[in-house]
Design a protein around this motif. Structure first.
Motif, PDB file in Angstrom:
ATOM      1  N   GLN A 168       0.797  -1.265  -0.010  1.00 54.57           N
ATOM      2  CA  GLN A 168       0.026  -0.026  -0.060  1.00 54.57           C
ATOM      3  C   GLN A 168       0.970   1.673   0.233  1.00 54.57           C
ATOM      4  O   GLN A 168       0.711   1.506   0.733  1.00 54.57           O
ATOM      5  N   THR A 169       1.597   1.855  -0.641  1.00 49.20           N
ATOM      6  CA  THR A 169       2.477   2.598  -1.354  1.00 49.20           C
ATOM      7  C   THR A 169       1.393   4.087  -1.093  1.00 49.20           C
ATOM      8  O   THR A 169       2.278   5.204  -1.081  1.00 49.20           O
ATOM      9  N   GLY A 170       0.232   4.469  -1.432  1.00 50.43           N
ATOM     10  CA  GLY A 170      -0.442   4.928  -1.936  1.00 50.43           C
ATOM     11  C   GLY A 170       0.062   6.259  -2.790  1.00 50.43           C
ATOM     12  O   GLY A 170      -1.169   7.096  -3.392  1.00 50.43           O
ATOM     13  N   ASN A 171       1.188   5.231  -3.805  1.00 49.08           N
ATOM     14  CA  ASN A 171       1.403   6.208  -4.800  1.00 49.08           C
ATOM     15  C   ASN A 171       0.219   5.324  -6.094  1.00 49.08           C
ATOM     16  O   ASN A 171      -0.418   3.945  -6.786  1.00 49.08           O
ATOM     17  N   ALA A 172      -0.200   6.219  -7.049  1.00 52.62           N
ATOM     18  CA  ALA A 172      -1.494   6.056  -7.877  1.00 52.62           C
ATOM     19  C   ALA A 172      -1.220   5.463  -9.094  1.00 52.62           C
ATOM     20  O   ALA A 172      -1.696   4.385  -9.305  1.00 52.62           O
ATOM     21  N   SER A 173       0.068   5.952  -9.511  1.00 50.74           N
ATOM     22  CA  SER A 173       0.379   4.888 -10.670  1.00 50.74           C
ATOM     23  C   SER A 173       0.909   4.044 -10.726  1.00 50.74           C
ATOM     24  O   SER A 173       0.863   3.039 -11.328  1.00 50.74           O
ATOM     25  N   LEU A 202      -2.595   8.288  -1.526  1.00 47.07           N
ATOM     26  CA  LEU A 202      -4.048   6.879  -1.819  1.00 47.07           C
ATOM     27  C   LEU A 202      -4.679   6.072  -0.251  1.00 47.07           C
ATOM     28  O   LEU A 202      -5.401   5.799  -0.388  1.00 47.07           O
ATOM     29  N   LYS A 203      -3.076   6.152   0.353  1.00 50.00           N
ATOM     30  CA  LYS A 203      -3.755   5.466   1.920  1.00 50.00           C
ATOM     31  C   LYS A 203      -3.519   6.072   2.742  1.00 50.00           C
ATOM     32  O   LYS A 203      -3.882   7.857   2.861  1.00 50.00           O
ATOM     33  N   LEU A 257       0.318  12.205  -7.244  1.00 51.27           N
ATOM     34  CA  LEU A 257      -0.920  11.555  -6.177  1.00 51.27           C
ATOM     35  C   LEU A 257      -0.540   9.979  -5.840  1.00 51.27           C
ATOM     36  O   LEU A 257      -1.194   9.151  -6.023  1.00 51.27           O
ATOM     37  N   ASN A 258       1.172  10.935  -4.520  1.00 49.26           N
ATOM     38  CA  ASN A 258       0.615   9.373  -3.749  1.00 49.26           C
ATOM     39  C   ASN A 258       0.065   9.490  -2.284  1.00 49.26           C
ATOM     40  O   ASN A 258       0.824   8.729  -1.344  1.00 49.26           O
TER      41      ASN A 258
END
Lengths: 630, 187, 110
Positions: free
Chosen positions: A604-609, C108-109, C105-106
């Motif tokens: 779960q990096t949170g990076n959209a790409s 998302l968590k 856009l990083n």
């Protein structure tokens, strides 16, 4: 529903209403008011029962009153229904009648207790459960009552819960009863599996098609009997009843003498058609009943607690009833149930009166010479003692004699053992009487007679103990066995029983019993009345007597056989099973999840790409799997 | 005819590749316009004349102009975009290739299609598509106007210049906004 | 005339169109993952839409069924709406983080 049926099904509602009312308002009701309310409702129940009894036509054989549908699913229809027949009516009259008297007695007995209103709520709840037990038209309703009386018994034995021993006694009674209940549940499961219903009438009807000693019936009846031994305190589950004397004395009288403990006998009589088909079970019942009668009587010989003596006497008398059931003498057993309810309730209430008079003293070594100070109690207690000993023309005489006659017809050995038990009973009861009321007073309290609310029930019960026998007066005395013919309409077992002894034999048996009993009384009088012969502690006695005084050491035996292995197993399960296996296992599972999570969370990096890439890879994998599977 | 198809298909693929690989976004847009025009050519080959026209009007005329407009507005017309890491780029090419191969493998036995209807030379002309659209699909067609309306409202909401709002500084005890004098004292 | 149209259409095998649209779609997918510029990613999405449109039209022509072409028409409608919203978001993004890099856009968590 016709009026009689309506009245009939309202009988258990009254004590239930009382229990709910008193329990919810117990903080605002004084013990006396609560007691009066409870007593009034019980009397109301008795009146209703009497009305239902008077409108009942025995020749119809009874019918089922369906109150409402209860469990209705495919292949299973268990209604909430009552059985309106002679057997249920007899038991209901007994429960509400004796129950009313004991409720009345309790008003006086409990008036100093801070929780008296709670007591009456529980007493009413017990009456409700007991009525359900005897009225139920199927095993499940009976079972509700069965568990209900067990619960109330537990609550009332442990009523004075700040005494640890009493709590222990309550728990013991509860656990012992549960053992029996397992048998009861198993019997229900077996019967349902076999017959597809739990209705007594249907089961008994269908059971006729089975051959004698069919395995399924053997199993079912034995399991029912296990249930009965638990509730009715027979070998091997009898040790709870003497300990149950920890409860207030009216409880001992109502629950542990007159009503609840006879539930086992009621159950066997109710299912008499089943037991008739299984001679094997009948033999088991006979042996256990006889053994219990003798064993309990022998223990009663040297007890020094006034209520313990009565408790062992109760176990012994219940043994007589089971012996009668084992011989197929159901009407004799029921007769004895009723007579025993009268005189044993009387004896317990008398004992309660004595204890009340002496301010809580229960040790008969510290009593004596009370016949002058508490006259009414003395006279009524004397009547009760004579009745249980079976002196001629008192109630116990007829019922015990009937059982003995059946025993003689069955086998001389059983007869001899039961007569010997009867002599033991006579001996310890008169020992009790003489030690308590004769000689000189050995205690320090100032005895005083009990209030009227306590003596009136004593007198009523004394009167019943004297004349009670007329309800089943044998032909020998000009009667025509009314109770037997009444009950025979409800129970196939009773209509089958026969006593074919010649008149001469009956006279001889009766005469010899009376002779033996009177000589035993004389012997007891000599030993205890003139110069009280007191027992010391068991350690100082000769071996055999010590064994009796220590109740055959059955409690230590059970402790060694069951409690200690169980305790050992529990400890092992704790130290090994719990500490070494379960805790590491559960912690391991949790820890593994934690560690896996620590690794997987990096996805779960949170990076959209990155998520986009993951999604594409997922879609491709999905398509690939679909491709492979086509 | 077949050669014409191959020619247009080659233009489509090459221009699509250019869209992905061009450094300057404006070049990408031009390549995409070329790609869309070639797709319109495919439509013509398939006798879908109505679609070909709508496609050119909507995509090349409206959408791509919108793209160009946004690029100009945001001043993106420089090849300033840093590349992704090598691993991601390899993964991108691999996943595209694998996707293609997987679906191609699904076609390994060929497609056997039997035409569902008898051939009608009018299909794809304005008349037949219009008949279908305004009879069978009238309701979705009308509802799609609601979609456009909501899209329009959403876009206006999103693109509206936000007023910058800073919460007033409050006194820690009275929770009242500070006066200018107090603000000066705070420095 | 009719015969000519039939031969014209059916001269190109259906598989060719399928493969062509697959190819375009795969290029679109690769582009979406390949590029960091959000506006190029949006353009790749358009490319994928169009490959689907092409496929639908090809089948429509082979089956002589105008309804598939109506579907293509609707897809164009939705694509137009989607592009306007997408570009508006892009403008927002540029305004807020001063970049159109998708790596911005990083968050998302959480």
């Amino acid at each position: 529903m016709v009026t009689a049926d309506l009245l009939f099904s309202l009988v258990p509602a009254l004590p239930l209403v009382g229990a709910v009312l008193i329990a919810s308002a117990r903080r605002y009701l004084s013990g006396t008011v609560a007691g009066m309310l409870a007593t009034a409702l019980m009397v109301g129940a008795f009146v209703l029962t009497a009305v239902a009894f008077s409108t009942f036509d025995p020749s119809t054989g009874g019918h089922t009153v369906r109150v409402f549908d209860w469990i209705q699913i495919t292949g299973m229809d268990i209604p909430f229904a009552f059985r309106y027949d002679a057997l249920a009516l007899t038991m209901m009259l007994l429960v509400t009648g004796v129950g009313s008297l004991i409720h009345l007695y309790s008003i006086g007995y409990m008036h100093n207790d801070a929780r008296a209103s709670t007591f009456f709520a529980q007493l009413n709840l017990f009456s409700f459960a007991m009525l359900l037990l005897v009225m139920g038209s199927n095993l499940l309703i009976t079972f509700i009552g069965w568990e209900g009386v067990g619960l109330c018994s537990y609550l009332l034995i442990g009523f004075w819960y700040n005494v640890p021993d009493y709590n222990y006694a309550a728990r013991k009674a509860f656990v012992m009863n549960r053992i029996g209940d397992v048998g009861m549940v198993l019997a229900m499961v077996l019967l349902f599996q076999q017959f597809g219903t739990l209705e007594y009438s249907v089961i008994l009807e269908q059971a006729d098609g089975f051959s004698a000693n069919a395995p399924i019936l053997i199993a079912a009846t034995l399991m029912l009997f296990v249930g009965a031994t638990g509730k009715s305190a027979q070998i091997p589950l009898f040790t709870w009843l003497p300990d149950a004397m920890a409860g207030p004395t009216p409880v001992s009288a109502l629950i542990h003498a007159a009503t609840m403990v006879t539930a086992g006998i009621y159950l066997v009589v109710r299912c008499s058609g089943l037991f008739e088909l299984v001679p094997l079970t009948q033999d088991v019942i006979l042996v256990i009943g006889t053994a219990t009668a003798l064993l309990a009587a022998s223990i009663g010989l040297f007890q020094n607690d006034i209520k313990k003596v009565l408790a062992y006497s109760t176990v012994s008398q219940l043994g007589y009833m089971f012996a009668a059931l084992g011989m197929g003498a159901y009407s004799a057993a029921m007769f004895h149930v009723i007579m025993h309810a009268f005189f044993k309730a009387l004896l317990f209430l008398g004992a309660g009166s004595v204890i009340h008079a002496l301010g809580g003293e229960q040790d008969i070594r510290k009593m004596g010479g009370l016949k002058g100070s508490i006259k009414i109690t003395y006279v009524t207690f004397l009547i009760g003692t004579c009745a249980i000993a079976g002196l001629p023309l008192l109630s116990g005489f007829f019922s015990k004699d009937l059982i003995l006659a059946f025993a003689y017809q069955r086998s001389p050995v059983v007869y001899a053992v039961l007569v010997f038990g009867a002599l033991l009973t006579t001996f310890y009861m008169f020992r009790l009487l003489f030690l308590v009321f004769f000689g000189s007073y050995r205690g320090k309290a100032h005895p005083h007679e009990s209030p009227l609310s306590m003596t009136v029930p004593l007198m009523v019960l004394a009167a019943l103990s004297v004349v009670g026998g007329v309800i089943n007066l044998p032909h020998l005395f000009g009667g025509h066995e009314a109770l037997k013919h009444f009950l025979a309409t409800a129970s196939s077992g009773i209509s089958n029983e026969t006593l074919h002894l010649s008149v001469t034999t009956e006279w001889i048996l009766m005469g010899s019993t009376v002779l033996l009993v009177t000589s035993t009384i004389a012997y007891a009088y000599g030993r205890f009345a003139r110069k009280a012969e007191l027992d010391g502690e068991p350690e100082t006695m000769p071996l055999f007597k010590r064994l009796l005084a220590e109740r055959w050491r059955i409690d230590p035996l059970y402790a060694a056989l069951f409690e200690r292995p169980f305790g050992w197993m529990s400890t092992k399960l704790h130290t090994v099973g719990e500490s070494r296996i379960m805790i590491p296992l559960t912690n391991g599972v949790g820890g593994a999840a934690l560690r896996i999570g620590r690794v997987v969370r990096r996805v779960q990096t949170g990076n959209a790409s990155f998520h986009l890439l993951a999604m594409v890879v997922g879609i491709i994998a999905f398509l690939f799997i679909t491709l492979l599977s086509t | 005819m077949l050669y014409l198809f191959y020619l247009i298909a080659a233009i489509s693929v090459i221009s699509a590749l250019t869209v992905v690989s061009a450094k300057n976004p404006v070049n990408s847009v031009i390549a995409l316009i070329l790609c869309f025009l070639s797709i319109a050519g495919h439509y013509v080959l398939l006798n879908a004349q109505f679609l070909a026209m709508v496609h050119i009007i909507v995509y090349t005329g409206a959408i791509m102009v919108l793209f160009l407009f946004v690029i100009m507005l945001l001043n993106l017309n420089r090849a300033a975009e840093p590349m992704k890491t090598l691993g991601t780029r390899v993964a991108a090419v691999l996943s595209g290739g694998l996707f293609f191969l997987t679906l191609l493998a699904a076609l390994r036995n060929g497609i056997s299609v039997t035409a569902a209807n008898a051939f009608d030379p009018g299909v794809g002309l304005v008349h037949s598509v219009g008949m279908s659209l305004f009879s069978e699909f009238l309701l979705p067609f009308e509802i799609s106007s609601v979609l456009f309306l909501s899209a329009m409202v959403g876009v206006v909401m999103l693109a509206k210049k936000e007023k910058t709002w800073t919460p007033p500084v409050r006194n820690a005890f009275t929770e009242k906004p500070l006066t200018e004098h107090e603000l000066d004292a705070e420095g | 005339m009719e015969q000519e149209v039939i031969t014209a259409i059916r001269l190109v095998p259906l598989e060719h169109y399928v493969i062509l649209s697959l190819l375009l779609f795969s290029i679109g997918i690769a582009g979406v993952v390949f590029r960091r510029n959000t506006i190029i990613i949006l353009m790749c999405l358009e490319l994928m839409f169009n490959s689907v449109n092409l496929l639908l039209t090809a089948f429509s022509a082979y089956h002589s069924d105008p309804r598939a072409q109506v579907f293509v028409f609707f897809i164009m409608l939705v694509a137009a709406a989607e592009v306007t919203v997408g570009l508006a978001i892009l403008v927002m993004m540029k305004r807020n983080v001063d970049s159109v890099d998708v790596n911005q856009l990083n968050r998302l968590k959480w």
